[in-house]
Design an enzyme around this catalytic site. Sequence first.
Site, PDB file in Angstrom:
ATOM      1  N   CYS A 115       0.816  -1.221   0.000  1.00  0.00           N
ATOM      2  CA  CYS A 115       0.000   0.000   0.000  1.00  0.00           C
ATOM      3  C   CYS A 115       0.849   1.271   0.000  1.00  0.00           C
ATOM      4  O   CYS A 115       0.351   2.348  -0.312  1.00  0.00           O
ATOM      5  CB  CYS A 115      -0.942   0.015   1.196  1.00  0.00           C
ATOM      6  SG  CYS A 115      -1.981  -1.437   1.292  1.00  0.00           S
ATOM      7  N   HIS A 254      -3.149   7.268   2.837  1.00  0.00           N
ATOM      8  CA  HIS A 254      -3.607   5.947   2.384  1.00  0.00           C
ATOM      9  C   HIS A 254      -4.950   5.650   3.047  1.00  0.00           C
ATOM     10  O   HIS A 254      -5.142   5.882   4.239  1.00  0.00           O
ATOM     11  CB  HIS A 254      -2.561   4.903   2.773  1.00  0.00           C
ATOM     12  CG  HIS A 254      -3.004   3.505   2.532  1.00  0.00           C
ATOM     13  ND1 HIS A 254      -3.607   3.114   1.354  1.00  0.00           N
ATOM     14  CD2 HIS A 254      -2.948   2.389   3.321  1.00  0.00           C
ATOM     15  CE1 HIS A 254      -3.899   1.821   1.428  1.00  0.00           C
ATOM     16  NE2 HIS A 254      -3.512   1.373   2.600  1.00  0.00           N
ATOM     17  N   ASN A 284     -10.036   0.031   0.841  1.00  0.00           N
ATOM     18  CA  ASN A 284      -8.575   0.102   0.748  1.00  0.00           C
ATOM     19  C   ASN A 284      -8.152  -0.482  -0.607  1.00  0.00           C
ATOM     20  O   ASN A 284      -8.218  -1.697  -0.814  1.00  0.00           O
ATOM     21  CB  ASN A 284      -7.971  -0.698   1.908  1.00  0.00           C
ATOM     22  CG  ASN A 284      -6.456  -0.705   1.892  1.00  0.00           C
ATOM     23  OD1 ASN A 284      -5.828  -0.335   0.903  1.00  0.00           O
ATOM     24  ND2 ASN A 284      -5.868  -1.150   2.986  1.00  0.00           N
TER      25      ASN A 284
HETATM   26  O1  UT7 Z   1      -3.178  -1.205   3.941  1.00  0.00           O
HETATM   27  C1  UT7 Z   1      -2.924  -1.901   5.122  1.00  0.00           C
HETATM   28  C2  UT7 Z   1      -3.963  -2.956   5.310  1.00  0.00           C
HETATM   29  N1  UT7 Z   1      -4.391  -3.241   6.623  1.00  0.00           N
HETATM   30  C3  UT7 Z   1      -5.001  -2.397   7.470  1.00  0.00           C
HETATM   31  O2  UT7 Z   1      -5.106  -1.240   7.259  1.00  0.00           O
HETATM   32  C4  UT7 Z   1      -5.593  -2.987   8.722  1.00  0.00           C
HETATM   33  C5  UT7 Z   1      -5.376  -2.160   9.950  1.00  0.00           C
HETATM   34  N2  UT7 Z   1      -6.254  -2.657  10.987  1.00  0.00           N
HETATM   35  C6  UT7 Z   1      -7.558  -2.301  11.074  1.00  0.00           C
HETATM   36  O3  UT7 Z   1      -8.013  -1.495  10.275  1.00  0.00           O
HETATM   37  C7  UT7 Z   1      -8.372  -2.864  12.193  1.00  0.00           C
HETATM   38  O4  UT7 Z   1      -7.539  -3.585  13.060  1.00  0.00           O
HETATM   39  C8  UT7 Z   1      -9.524  -3.793  11.677  1.00  0.00           C
HETATM   40  C9  UT7 Z   1     -10.592  -2.957  10.984  1.00  0.00           C
HETATM   41  C10 UT7 Z   1      -8.980  -4.833  10.729  1.00  0.00           C
HETATM   42  C11 UT7 Z   1     -10.176  -4.507  12.848  1.00  0.00           C
HETATM   43  O5  UT7 Z   1     -10.654  -3.554  13.787  1.00  0.00           O
HETATM   44  P1  UT7 Z   1     -10.349  -3.726  15.330  1.00  0.00           P
HETATM   45  O6  UT7 Z   1     -11.047  -2.643  16.032  1.00  0.00           O
HETATM   46  O7  UT7 Z   1      -8.845  -3.822  15.485  1.00  0.00           O
HETATM   47  O8  UT7 Z   1     -11.050  -5.096  15.646  1.00  0.00           O
HETATM   48  P2  UT7 Z   1     -10.407  -6.476  16.168  1.00  0.00           P
HETATM   49  O9  UT7 Z   1      -9.546  -7.091  15.120  1.00  0.00           O
HETATM   50  O10 UT7 Z   1      -9.804  -6.228  17.530  1.00  0.00           O
HETATM   51  O11 UT7 Z   1     -11.701  -7.353  16.332  1.00  0.00           O
HETATM   52  C12 UT7 Z   1     -12.733  -7.010  17.252  1.00  0.00           C
HETATM   53  C13 UT7 Z   1     -13.840  -8.007  17.106  1.00  0.00           C
HETATM   54  C14 UT7 Z   1     -13.370  -9.451  17.149  1.00  0.00           C
HETATM   55  O12 UT7 Z   1     -14.341 -10.201  17.834  1.00  0.00           O
HETATM   56  P3  UT7 Z   1     -14.117 -10.627  19.371  1.00  0.00           P
HETATM   57  O13 UT7 Z   1     -12.862 -11.434  19.365  1.00  0.00           O
HETATM   58  O14 UT7 Z   1     -13.970  -9.326  20.126  1.00  0.00           O
HETATM   59  O15 UT7 Z   1     -15.347 -11.374  19.690  1.00  0.00           O
HETATM   60  C15 UT7 Z   1     -13.385  -9.862  15.699  1.00  0.00           C
HETATM   61  O16 UT7 Z   1     -13.583 -11.253  15.528  1.00  0.00           O
HETATM   62  O17 UT7 Z   1     -14.503  -7.837  15.846  1.00  0.00           O
HETATM   63  C16 UT7 Z   1     -14.577  -9.095  15.184  1.00  0.00           C
HETATM   64  N3  UT7 Z   1     -14.555  -8.861  13.747  1.00  0.00           N
HETATM   65  C17 UT7 Z   1     -15.656  -8.611  13.031  1.00  0.00           C
HETATM   66  N4  UT7 Z   1     -16.947  -8.537  13.385  1.00  0.00           N
HETATM   67  C18 UT7 Z   1     -17.836  -8.244  12.408  1.00  0.00           C
HETATM   68  C19 UT7 Z   1     -13.476  -8.826  12.923  1.00  0.00           C
HETATM   69  N5  UT7 Z   1     -13.872  -8.558  11.668  1.00  0.00           N
HETATM   70  C20 UT7 Z   1     -15.231  -8.429  11.717  1.00  0.00           C
HETATM   71  C21 UT7 Z   1     -16.201  -8.133  10.747  1.00  0.00           C
HETATM   72  N6  UT7 Z   1     -17.490  -8.048  11.136  1.00  0.00           N
HETATM   73  N7  UT7 Z   1     -15.900  -7.919   9.440  1.00  0.00           N
END
Ligand code: UT7
Length: 336
Positions: A115, A254, A284
């Site tokens: 990215c 980005h 993204n």
């Molecule tokens: O260009 C670079 C590419 N990558 C990125 O930019 C990613 C950077 N990271 C992020 O943007 C964030 O970390 C995410 C959007 C990917 C995730 O957000 P978060 O606030 O860090 O959530 P998390 O990974 O801590 O997950 C929280 C909860 C989890 O459930 P539990 O364990 O708390 O029960 C996940 O399983 O949200 C759950 N979860 C979802 N729920 C509904 C993860 N993905 C989803 C989803 N829908 N799509």
Amino acid sequence: MAGRRATVTGWGAYLPQQVLTNHDLERMVDTSDEWIVTRTGIRERRIASPTETTLQMSKVAARQALTVAGIEPQHLDLIIVATITPDLLMPATASLLQAELGASRAGAFDLVAACSGFVYAMTVGAQFIAAGTAETVLVVGADALTRWVDFTDRSTCVLFGDGAGAAVLQATTADEGILSSVLGSDGTGGMHLYLEGFHELLSANGMHPPKRPAMRMHGSEVFRFSVRVMGEAAVEAIAKAGLQLDEIDLLIPHQANLRIIDAAAKRLGLPPEKVWINLDRYGNTSAASVPICLAEAADAGALRPGMNVVLVAFGGGLSWAACVVRWGWSGVPGRG
Ligand code: UT7
């Protein structure tokens, strides 16, 4: 008179036709529009069809950029395509693009920095111009990441979309153009965002057919990393340009996550109207995200000569890059 620099004289973008909304995704995986919007800011993204290849998307964006710049393809000295989703591993997408455009005098290569790729490529192109090795460089950021997304994995499939953006860089001696750049990498975090199964694909034989590779990510690790490096890289690039934070007119970050963008804007003390955002519509798009924003902002008249613009990105590698651009083309012969 400033030294010799690269200034942006053309821009273009391409987005695939097919729209995939959060509501569409609700029917595919256990997710909700509310979760995706709250955690990321994304509402919909574009999905490349089989004919909307990385090359085809690049070509449309590149042709637009050349038209805006008023440059014939034969006048290009160099083409750099930043992509992690080439249609082929060999030849390079940049070489195929060179042929499609008829850029008969141009050297061409691909650049792999996920990215961060477009901002890396802008920096590389600007060095060729500053050194006098090139007068005119075409820089493209293009990715079709949804080809490598596992649409059963809700932690990644809601984030990504496809697209391409392009910019023409030309030499100038006016006080404008790419004023500074910062490039960074931390390979110790490389496996936080990677293509699972690619090694197996390359080393497989007919007896052990490989699974299709898919992108995997440790989202919270990448989140923490990105919040830190986006702000730091932007601040460093601004200082290198000899500017103060309050001299920045527009941030083009980005487009990965609205919360990451908000943290970077806060670090720079920029109000929302000085931050370009389109991730609600495109998600993204990897290396394409910054040049698509740049093209949108330029077409909207949001970029005016003399404005100081910060481009900043992060991504797989892990990698990051930032540059400060003073908008304008008054110093390019035949323009202004
Ligand atoms: O260009 C670079 C590419 N990558 C990125 O930019 C990613 C950077 N990271 C992020 O943007 C964030 O970390 C995410 C959007 C990917 C995730 O957000 P978060 O606030 O860090 O959530 P998390 O990974 O801590 O997950 C929280 C909860 C989890 O459930 P539990 O364990 O708390 O029960 C996940 O399983 O949200 C759950 N979860 C979802 N729920 C509904 C993860 N993905 C989803 C989803 N829908 N799509």
